[in-house]
Scaffold this motif. Sequence first.
Motif, short mmCIF file in Angstrom:
data_model
loop_
_atom_site.label_atom_id
_atom_site.label_comp_id
_atom_site.label_asym_id
_atom_site.label_seq_id
_atom_site.Cartn_x
_atom_site.Cartn_y
_atom_site.Cartn_z
N GLU A 58 -37.65 45.12 -13.83
CA GLU A 58 -38.39 46.31 -14.22
C GLU A 58 -37.50 47.43 -14.72
OE1 GLU A 58 -40.42 46.98 -10.57
OE2 GLU A 58 -41.89 45.39 -10.90
N ALA A 59 -36.19 47.18 -14.79
CA ALA A 59 -35.28 48.24 -15.21
C ALA A 59 -34.39 47.84 -16.38
CB ALA A 59 -34.39 48.66 -14.03
N ARG A 60 -34.39 46.60 -16.77
CA ARG A 60 -33.47 46.17 -17.83
C ARG A 60 -33.94 46.61 -19.20
NH1 ARG A 60 -33.99 41.02 -20.83
NH2 ARG A 60 -36.15 40.32 -20.72
N GLU A 61 -32.98 46.70 -20.10
CA GLU A 61 -33.28 46.96 -21.50
C GLU A 61 -33.61 45.64 -22.17
OE1 GLU A 61 -29.99 48.98 -23.18
OE2 GLU A 61 -30.11 50.69 -21.83
N ALA A 62 -34.20 45.71 -23.35
CA ALA A 62 -34.62 44.49 -24.05
C ALA A 62 -33.44 43.57 -24.29
CB ALA A 62 -35.27 44.87 -25.39
N SER A 72 -38.17 44.65 -8.33
CA SER A 72 -38.53 43.30 -8.78
C SER A 72 -37.37 42.33 -8.57
CB SER A 72 -38.93 43.33 -10.26
OG SER A 72 -39.32 42.04 -10.69
N CYS A 73 -36.16 42.75 -8.92
CA CYS A 73 -34.99 41.89 -8.73
C CYS A 73 -34.79 41.55 -7.26
CB CYS A 73 -33.75 42.57 -9.29
SG CYS A 73 -33.64 42.56 -11.10
N HIS A 79 -36.90 35.68 -2.62
CA HIS A 79 -37.84 34.57 -2.78
C HIS A 79 -39.26 34.99 -2.43
CE1 HIS A 79 -34.57 31.19 -2.49
NE2 HIS A 79 -34.18 32.22 -3.23
N THR A 80 -39.62 36.24 -2.70
CA THR A 80 -40.96 36.73 -2.35
C THR A 80 -41.65 37.43 -3.52
OG1 THR A 80 -39.99 38.78 -1.48
CG2 THR A 80 -40.40 36.99 0.10
N HIS A 81 -41.17 37.24 -4.74
CA HIS A 81 -41.79 37.93 -5.88
C HIS A 81 -43.18 37.33 -6.13
CE1 HIS A 81 -42.47 39.89 -9.68
NE2 HIS A 81 -41.31 40.50 -9.60
N PRO A 82 -44.22 38.16 -6.19
CA PRO A 82 -45.58 37.63 -6.35
C PRO A 82 -45.84 37.02 -7.71
CG PRO A 82 -45.60 40.03 -6.49
CD PRO A 82 -44.22 39.65 -6.07
N ASP A 83 -44.98 37.29 -8.69
CA ASP A 83 -45.19 36.78 -10.04
C ASP A 83 -44.22 35.66 -10.40
OD1 ASP A 83 -47.29 38.56 -10.60
OD2 ASP A 83 -45.87 40.16 -11.09
N LEU A 84 -43.52 35.13 -9.43
CA LEU A 84 -42.60 34.02 -9.66
C LEU A 84 -42.99 32.83 -8.79
CD1 LEU A 84 -40.01 32.70 -10.79
CD2 LEU A 84 -38.75 33.82 -8.92
N LEU A 85 -43.19 31.69 -9.43
CA LEU A 85 -43.47 30.44 -8.73
C LEU A 85 -42.38 29.44 -9.09
CD1 LEU A 85 -45.37 28.70 -6.98
CD2 LEU A 85 -46.55 28.05 -9.09
N VAL A 86 -41.68 28.95 -8.07
CA VAL A 86 -40.61 27.97 -8.27
C VAL A 86 -41.09 26.63 -7.73
CG1 VAL A 86 -38.22 27.36 -7.75
CG2 VAL A 86 -38.85 29.76 -8.12
N LEU A 87 -41.12 25.64 -8.61
CA LEU A 87 -41.55 24.30 -8.22
C LEU A 87 -40.34 23.39 -8.10
CD1 LEU A 87 -44.73 23.57 -10.37
CD2 LEU A 87 -44.59 24.49 -8.07
N VAL A 88 -40.11 22.85 -6.93
CA VAL A 88 -39.09 21.84 -6.72
C VAL A 88 -39.73 20.74 -5.88
CG1 VAL A 88 -37.16 23.46 -6.85
CG2 VAL A 88 -38.19 22.95 -4.64
N PRO A 89 -39.22 19.52 -5.93
CA PRO A 89 -39.79 18.45 -5.12
C PRO A 89 -39.73 18.79 -3.63
CG PRO A 89 -38.31 17.55 -6.77
CD PRO A 89 -38.12 19.04 -6.79
N ARG A 135 -47.19 42.80 -10.87
CA ARG A 135 -46.31 43.94 -11.11
C ARG A 135 -46.24 44.32 -12.58
NH1 ARG A 135 -43.45 45.41 -6.63
NH2 ARG A 135 -42.02 46.61 -7.93
N GLY A 136 -47.07 43.68 -13.40
CA GLY A 136 -47.23 44.13 -14.78
C GLY A 136 -46.20 43.65 -15.77
#
Length: 340
Positions: A58-62, A72-73, A79-89, A135-136
Amino acid sequence: MSTATAAREQPVSLPPWLEQPLADLLRRQRGHAVLLAASPGVGLLDLGLAVAQSWLCEAREADTPACGECASCRLVQAHTHPDLLVLVPEALQEALGWAAMEDGEAKASKAKPSREIKVEALRRAVEFAQQTSSRGRAKVVAIFPAERMNAISANTLLKTLEEPPGEARFVLCTEGVDALLPTIRSRCQRVVLHPPEPGLARRWLEARGVREGDVLLAAAGGQPYEALALVEAGVDAPQWAALPQRLARGEGQAVAGWPAPLLVQTLQKLCHDAMAIAVGGSPRYFPSSSFEGLRGDISALSAWARELSRVARHEDHPWHAALLADALVAQAKRHLNSPQ
């Protein structure tokens, strides 16, 4: 590998050989899906997570990497970001620290953890990608190793890759790109990573307290993360260099307590080097001095290689570990001392 607890305490940080590929990818990436391809041990998952963190920062430049400090970082690092889903076996979840969560609790099952990414997980990922960002910024799905998706799982993802929701982004990390469906590969921007220069990898290992990094890098086929995994498994450079002689004497204690996959992979490397020497070549994984006084017949060694491949194909079998180790060590002793 690190434990789940240790993984959650570590930020998404990159070794130096991945910093430029990350910067280049963020600068050039314009689509919704990226496919990162590399051999094992380069740091593929770390790069995939760094890409995801940058997309969510949420703070980085383009077109720049994540700041590493914003809320957000920190959520990604925890490992708790609501907009990140990590799939591993399932079989890798605990070791990587990305256990599947459901209603705030880890899923409990008596079934043996699967080495595949199941279709049910892909269906949850598709549903997740279609939801509004909490988080938009974006909804990000990271998949590792992507080649562990079977055909049904991959086809479940395909439609979403073809027609992604507006906020959805995907980063697929694969150590076997040819095993992915062509339709998956064609819908992603591909980035191919190469092993780092040996000196750079050695210095990275030394910074982590690894001594004689050259020996362990050779043991790992030049892959620094694999070399670090050997150290974490309790194998140091002197132990590795001594293995051929000790196994030629039938010393089972040299590999006592080793998990079956590590033992089989090590013996395959040993057999490879013994075969190379038998035809006048040089070893790849072990120092040349490790084979002083040893001899092997190329026909017998070839038969040994085939037997090890057969065992490797069934490494998930519930072997009796001690009996398997005894049998494999006896084979090694016989073949490393076979008359030419």
